[in-house]
Design a protein around this motif. Structure first.
Motif, mmCIF file in Angstrom:
data_model
loop_
_atom_site.group_PDB
_atom_site.id
_atom_site.type_symbol
_atom_site.label_atom_id
_atom_site.label_comp_id
_atom_site.label_asym_id
_atom_site.label_seq_id
_atom_site.Cartn_x
_atom_site.Cartn_y
_atom_site.Cartn_z
ATOM 1 N N ARG A 123 0.843 -1.200 0.000
ATOM 2 C CA ARG A 123 0.000 0.000 0.000
ATOM 3 C C ARG A 123 0.879 1.252 0.000
ATOM 4 N N ALA A 124 0.275 2.358 -0.413
ATOM 5 C CA ALA A 124 1.063 3.592 -0.545
ATOM 6 C C ALA A 124 1.278 4.299 0.791
ATOM 7 N N GLU A 125 0.388 4.054 1.771
ATOM 8 C CA GLU A 125 0.401 4.883 2.989
ATOM 9 C C GLU A 125 1.609 4.658 3.883
ATOM 10 N N LEU A 126 2.202 3.489 3.806
ATOM 11 C CA LEU A 126 3.265 3.205 4.773
ATOM 12 C C LEU A 126 4.320 2.284 4.188
ATOM 13 N N LYS A 127 5.448 2.269 4.869
ATOM 14 C CA LYS A 127 6.551 1.389 4.460
ATOM 15 C C LYS A 127 7.211 0.899 5.752
ATOM 16 N N ILE A 128 7.132 -0.409 5.980
ATOM 17 C CA ILE A 128 7.706 -0.987 7.202
ATOM 18 C C ILE A 128 8.967 -1.759 6.827
#
Lengths: 396, 396
Positions: free
Chosen positions: A317-322
């Motif tokens: 998804r675009a909202e986050l990067k873990i």
């Protein structure tokens, strides 16, 4: 104490600084809180190394253990279930002996005191708990000089250590003697990063050649073992003494174990006594940890797998990067798309899904802690909860 | 561990010497034991300052407290039920502040360290816990010199203290300074005898004139208060610091409280930390003690009355003579008619009546400890049990 007052108390007492290394005030407040949260959803938290439990839950766990097999009381840290835990830990670590301590600080300090003997210099990571978070106990109580290496970094190399030893030998006139070398692994102040195992091996070999004793502050060693896929015994074999915590994730309310040669642990009863650590009964801590210790590695490996799958899916998804960290363990960095209100999102996750994430950024990332609690719920349910709550947070 | 092996362990480890001052190995063994004892008779013991409870019973007590009102967790000895207990103890003692410690030894040692400041000499009873049973912690860890007074006796007088101060001032060249005076009351090594209250008053007045700080090792102060009929606050008012134990009879599994000025207790967080006593969670100890502390005085007074009546009645028989001690508290001396086999009698009392008395003589007397457990049973039933078991012991 109401939550707001508790927070004020923590701030005014200086305890609000502790969460940098110990997220426990937050976790205690959450575990204690009586909020209206969905009752059928066990809490999953990303803010601690372990499940968040309140006294009622901890008592229930002790009762469960007691009902399986009556707990045998200890007596000033000897006999009963405390002795059983000591034996189990010595076996797990492949060491001759193990000793219960009331605190990790006492285990670290007394290990270094005995290992260093009459020598005063002890080399440590500059980022280590021993150097930064034991209130200068080594210097003020035990008359030792801590020599910090690799400022700000999780690990020093063998060459760092050799150069520091050489410098000290050349540039100081009175050679008070090198007493010991200490390595913390994983390093809490460096987001749980591990010291590269190969570097530990090189340091250990050289220290043995030189006759320097080597201590492992392995408060969270099981995390290094599980996330780095290196058996506990392989770590322990490289050190003279190994400390592990009983409450970071082994379920106890406090306490520590120090493993090492019998000749060393036998000196500890006297030292623990004179420093005020001879405590009448600790069977609760020993029983809780003994119950957890054999299954913990499998459980945290399972949690790591679930987290990895969940984070990979969320990263689409675009909202986050873990992201996992190099030489990392159970702490992950989450970056958020600009415009997402973290506190608001965290609040929705908590109240609607009983999922706890940090409400504040640490620098520009959110630190997510993976622990056993992630296994308590279905992982596609967790994914949906993250996604739905994000959508909701973006809306209003 | 089987009982026989446990006893061997205690002997070989040197712990068998401890019962002189702490009968706990015996009591733990009894509390842990799974003997076939009459199930409808609650245990009455004359070997401890408190009820003998095993982990199962202690957990049940904690559950009971938890069900009345959810226990609030502490965080490294702060907030929650630990803070509540501290406040309650400060109120009870009429002191400004109170601080939780993991052990009585740490409370005693750090109180004396702070009270004495840079001065090194501390006057104590030669029979005191601080002088004999803290493994020379004052000297080896804190750099203090303990100056023992009144060898073998429970109390020193004001004149003893004055002479010792004068001698030291005249006969030593370098005046390192008198830091503090400590009084233990009641004195465990003297069968729980109290220091005469009037003597404490005189010593306190003189110390205030001279500027010497005064510490009370009141591990079992409630016993002195109840058996000597002197309010806790009247004791506490004469001292700068007062330590009380949480587990001798207040139901906790470990822990201590130190009461004193806020300026003093505020220094303790740092000192506790550097000595390794900053412990993650102690809510169990605080909850247990807080639950017991308000009712304890009434309960122990009731127990004392029951014991007094029982002992008077038993003293009318020829086989034994039970005596209170001058300035005594809860320990009584029992002399036996020649020919009565104590071990045999004790065994019958235990197995047929669930009454525990010592199985061995201490010198030529049997020491009987009075505690709350005596109130658990009807006193004429207790009398009959003593008499019948004595008859039986004499027979076979």
């Amino acid at each position: 104490m109401e939550k707001i007052r508790r927070r004020e108390f923590l701030r005014s007492s200086g305890l609000s600084l502790l969460p940098v290394i110990i997220p426990a005030p937050l976790t205690a407040a959450i575990a204690n809180s009586q909020d209206n949260i969905p009752p059928d959803l066990p809490m999953v938290n990303f803010v601690s190394d372990t499940l968040l439990v309140n006294p009622g839950e901890q008592l229930a766990q002790l009762q469960k253990i007691q009902q399986t097999k009556a707990i045998e009381a200890d007596f000033y840290g000897r006999s009963g279930v405390v002795a059983a835990l000591e034996k189990r830990c010595a076996d797990i670590m492949g060491k001759e002996s193990a000793k219960f301590f009331p605190s990790g600080t006492m285990a670290n300090q007394l290990a270094l005191k005995v290992l260093s003997g009459e020598n005063t210099k002890i080399f440590v990571q500059e980022t280590s708990h021993i150097f930064r978070d034991e209130a200068d106990a080594a210097q003020s109580v035990h008359g030792k000089r801590l020599m910090p290496l690799a400022k700000g970094a999780p690990a020093f190399t063998l060459e760092d250590l050799q150069q520091a030893v050489e410098y000290q030998e050349k540039e100081e006139v009175f050679h008070s003697g090198i007493g010991a070398v200490s390595i913390e692994c994983p390093v809490r102040r460096c987001d749980g990063k591990r010291v590269p195992f190969n570097e530990i091996k090189r340091i250990s070999e050289w220290c043995r050649q030189k006759g320097y004793k080597l201590h492992l502050d392995g408060a969270r060693l099981h995390l290094a073992a599980a996330f780095g896929n290196i058996p506990l015994k392989e770590y322990a074999a490289l050190f003279d003494t190994v400390y592990i915590s009983l409450y970071k994730y082994l379920g106890a309310m406090s306490g520590a174990i120090l493993c090492g040669d019998k000749a060393l642990t036998e000196k500890m009863d006297h030292l623990i006594k004179i420093h005020g650590g001879a405590i009448y009964q600790n069977w609760h801590n020993a029983a809780l940890a003994l119950d957890a210790i054999d299954q913990f590695e499998a459980r945290i490996r399972k949690a790591a797998d679930i987290a990895s799958a969940l984070f990979n899916r969320l990263n689409k998804r675009a909202e986050l990067k873990i992201s996992a960290l190099p030489e990392g363990t159970n702490i992950f960095h989450m970056k958020l798309q600009p415009g997402i209100d973290l506190a608001k999102w965290a609040n929705i996750l908590r109240t609607s899904h009983n999922i706890v994430i940090p409400r504040r950024m640490g620098e520009d990332v959110v630190r997510l802690f993976v622990n056993e609690s992630i296994s308590l719920r279905d992982s596609s349910q967790l994914y949906d909860a993250f996604v739905n709550s994000l959508e909701q947070a973006k809306k209003a």
